[in-house]
Scaffold this motif. Structure first.
Motif, PDB file in Angstrom:
ATOM      1  N   ALA A 105      35.682  45.624  44.263  1.00 42.37           N
ATOM      2  CA  ALA A 105      35.850  44.197  44.539  1.00 42.37           C
ATOM      3  C   ALA A 105      34.525  43.479  44.761  1.00 42.37           C
ATOM      4  CB  ALA A 105      36.769  43.996  45.745  1.00 42.37           C
ATOM      5  N   ILE A 162      36.086  40.808  39.969  1.00 41.62           N
ATOM      6  CA  ILE A 162      37.357  40.112  40.185  1.00 41.62           C
ATOM      7  C   ILE A 162      37.442  38.854  39.327  1.00 41.62           C
ATOM      8  CG2 ILE A 162      38.770  38.907  41.893  1.00 41.62           C
ATOM      9  CD1 ILE A 162      37.936  40.908  43.947  1.00 41.62           C
ATOM     10  N   LEU A 175      44.239  43.987  39.815  1.00 38.01           N
ATOM     11  CA  LEU A 175      44.182  43.030  40.925  1.00 38.01           C
ATOM     12  C   LEU A 175      45.150  43.414  42.036  1.00 38.01           C
ATOM     13  CD1 LEU A 175      43.885  39.663  38.949  1.00 38.01           C
ATOM     14  CD2 LEU A 175      42.152  40.680  40.446  1.00 38.01           C
ATOM     15  N   SER A 183      44.166  44.291  45.875  1.00 35.73           N
ATOM     16  CA  SER A 183      44.713  43.470  46.966  1.00 35.73           C
ATOM     17  C   SER A 183      45.332  44.318  48.070  1.00 35.73           C
ATOM     18  CB  SER A 183      45.753  42.481  46.419  1.00 35.73           C
ATOM     19  OG  SER A 183      46.917  43.155  45.975  1.00 35.73           O
ATOM     20  N   ASN A 199      39.600  42.993  50.919  1.00 33.82           N
ATOM     21  CA  ASN A 199      39.328  42.401  49.603  1.00 33.82           C
ATOM     22  C   ASN A 199      39.916  41.010  49.436  1.00 33.82           C
ATOM     23  OD1 ASN A 199      37.901  44.608  48.748  1.00 33.82           O
ATOM     24  ND2 ASN A 199      39.593  45.521  47.586  1.00 33.82           N
ATOM     25  N   CYS A 200      40.794  40.602  50.335  1.00 33.94           N
ATOM     26  CA  CYS A 200      41.513  39.345  50.139  1.00 33.94           C
ATOM     27  C   CYS A 200      40.573  38.140  50.075  1.00 33.94           C
ATOM     28  CB  CYS A 200      42.564  39.161  51.232  1.00 33.94           C
ATOM     29  SG  CYS A 200      43.927  40.339  51.088  1.00 33.94           S
ATOM     30  N   MET A 226      38.926  37.982  46.773  1.00 33.24           N
ATOM     31  CA  MET A 226      39.839  37.551  45.713  1.00 33.24           C
ATOM     32  C   MET A 226      40.034  36.038  45.741  1.00 33.24           C
ATOM     33  SD  MET A 226      42.621  40.652  45.675  1.00 33.24           S
ATOM     34  CE  MET A 226      43.335  40.161  44.111  1.00 33.24           C
ATOM     35  N   ALA A 235      40.992  34.499  41.920  1.00 34.69           N
ATOM     36  CA  ALA A 235      42.112  35.341  41.528  1.00 34.69           C
ATOM     37  C   ALA A 235      43.455  34.738  41.932  1.00 34.69           C
ATOM     38  CB  ALA A 235      41.969  36.734  42.143  1.00 34.69           C
TER      39      ALA A 235
END
Length: 511
Positions: A308, A314, A336, A340, A345-346, A349, A354
């Motif tokens: 990530a 991403i 993805l 997640s 990683n949120c 993203m 994303a």
């Protein structure tokens, strides 16, 4: 005389033998292990006798894209017929030829689940449950339905004659000691060319390693042990489109073997080179296979964050999800989703765009389930819920999936809406709960949904009812549907990734 005169005719003979293996029936002579031995010996002799013919670089792409008569999924793909989802193996995503049931009650194609077990896995690919035994029980009812469907649509379908046998009829993994040794010798020749050969020879060698790594964990293990990964990594930046495409696909096939994942991730610059192919690859297939490689590598939890934070990873996956082919979109969305599942990683993203790509994919058949699943994970965190709530079409897209989607798609959609209400603040909750269609959709799901969908719908119904009782909503309530909801478990599940239903396995189809 079989007419082998040069590298090209030798390759034709190898493809003929491989076709025989794919279409091999039971114990008909010669056995599949003998055919595998012929293939291994022919491949080795091809390079000893004819070297690395530069002409093969020109025909490389066309050769391996030629559809095999025996591979039903490719024939269906070319006629643009939509295969019912229940007829597809959750591992290979292809039409099942020999569906079997494992101890958890899930159905897979025999060849795919046998390969999964042969690679040392002891869990169900779909549910993650430990297998109580490894017996494979033929799913005759489903096989009959598939046969009827294929007949009705004019699709060739030839289930193995001994499909009820416990033996593996698609004998890709069948190998004798002689075949293994021949393959090892071939791998050594190929890696030598990757190291010291001309650019054309390197392209041919990458293609052959890609093909050799398609079958058997033994092949994948000794190719990596012999030192192929650093040389394939160097080819990822090649200006030769054929060499780049073959090298990234070889990397994908090697990564399926769990021990090779660490070899790839520990190779200096390898992850970055794979991401560069994903971003700027010369061909569509190279970019798609780079995304599939990231998905395969992200099966290891510790690698999720490393992938990530890799620059552009991403963003490129989101771009492929927006603009790729259907296959590219599937590769991107599964990667993805996997990323997640790591809570850290949120934010990355969200920053990488994303969220918008996942929301946009809610209306795309074939990737909507996974998109809703990823969103359901992201909205569990307040900043994730805030980001999803700002997307104008998020609520409408999820409601649309509750209305018309697969059972798993409905599960993921209602889970995402519930978490949006819980974590997204008053404004997000209001957008969800004031949707005119919500009450009816919840009521329908409470009676017709899966167990998980009913549980999530019950929780969302309570939120809806609470707002009604405070006077902030006036849409007629849920009536008898809410009475059913009141008997459900009201506690919020503590798990993160396991709370979302996903139809596909970490096992990646080889190419």
């Amino acid at each position: 005389m079989i007419g082998i005169r040069d590298a090209k005719t030798c390759r034709t003979e190898i493809e003929f033998l491989e076709e025989k293996i794919y279409s091999h029936e039971g114990d008909v002579e010669p056995t599949s292990s003998v055919l595998n031995g012929f293939v291994a010996l022919s491949r080795y002799c091809r390079f000893l006798l004819f070297g690395f013919d530069e002409d093969e670089v020109e025909i490389g792409v066309r050769n391996y894209k030629k559809p095999r008569k025996g591979l039903i999924s490719q024939e269906i793909g070319e006629t643009f017929i939509k295969i019912p989802k229940d007829f597809c193996c959750p591992i290979s995503l292809d039409l099942m030829q020999d569906p079997v049931i494992i101890s958890t009650g899930q159905t897979y194609d025999r060849s795919s689940i046998s390969r999964w077990m042969d690679e040392g896995h002891c869990t169900c690919p779909k549910t993650g449950q430990l297998l109580s035994h490894t017996r494979l029980v033929p799913n005759r009812a489903l096989r009959n339905l598939i046969t009827q469907w294929c007949t009705a649509h004019g699709i060739p379908f030839d289930p193995p004659e001994n499909a009820d046998s416990a033996l593996e009829t698609v004998a890709l993994g069948s190998s004798t000691k002689a075949a293994t040794e021949a393959n090892k010798a071939t791998a050594s020749l190929l890696i030598q060319q990757l190291s010291m050969g001309s650019q054309c020879a390197k392209a041919v060698a990458a293609r052959e390693i890609r093909l050799l790594a398609k079958t058997g964990k033994e092949n994948r293990a000794f190719i990596a042990e012999a030192g192929a990964i650093p040389h394939l990594c160097n080819l990822l930046s090649s200006t030769n489109a054929v060499a780049q495409e073959n090298s990234v696909t070889a990397m994908l096939n090697l990564s399926i073997y769990d021990k090779n994942k660490s070899r790839i991730m520990e190779e200096k610059g390898c992850l970055g080179s794979i991401v560069e192919v994903l971003r700027f690859g010369h061909t569509t297939e190279a970019r798609e296979n780079a995304a599939a490689t990231l998905f395969s590598l992200s099966a290891v939890h510790d690698y999720k964050k490393r992938i990530a934070v890799e620059e552009g990873a991403i963003e490129a996956l989101a771009g492929l999800l927006r603009e790729g082919t259907l296959r590219g979109k599937k590769d991107a969305v599964t990667a993805l989703f996997n990323l997640s599942t790591h809570t850290e990683n949120c934010k990355r993203m969200i920053e990488s765009g994303a969220i918008a790509a996942l929301v946009g994919a809610l209306g795309v058949e074939g990737v909507a389930e996974e998109s809703a699943g990823a969103l359901a994970l992201i909205v569990r965190q307040p900043f994730g819920a805030e980001a999803v709530g700002k997307e104008e079409m998020a609520v409408a897209g999820l409601l649309g999936m509750m209305r018309c989607s697969t059972p798993r798609g409905k599960e993921n959609a209602v889970a995402a809406l519930l978490e949006l209400c819980r974590s997204g603040g008053p404004a997000a909750a209001e957008r969800v709960l004031k949707a005119p269609a919500l009450a009816g959709l919840l009521q329908s799901l409470l009676f017709t949904g899966t167990k998980r969908a009913r549980r999530k719908a019950a929780s969302l119904a309570r939120v809806f009812q609470k707002c009604e009782n405070t006077g902030s909503l006036h849409y007629g309530g849920l009536g008898i549907g809410y009475a059913f909801a009141g008997n459900s478990d009201s506690s919020r599940d503590s798990s993160f990734a396991t709370d979302v239903s996903m139809p596909m396995s970490i096992s990646v189809p080889v190419l």
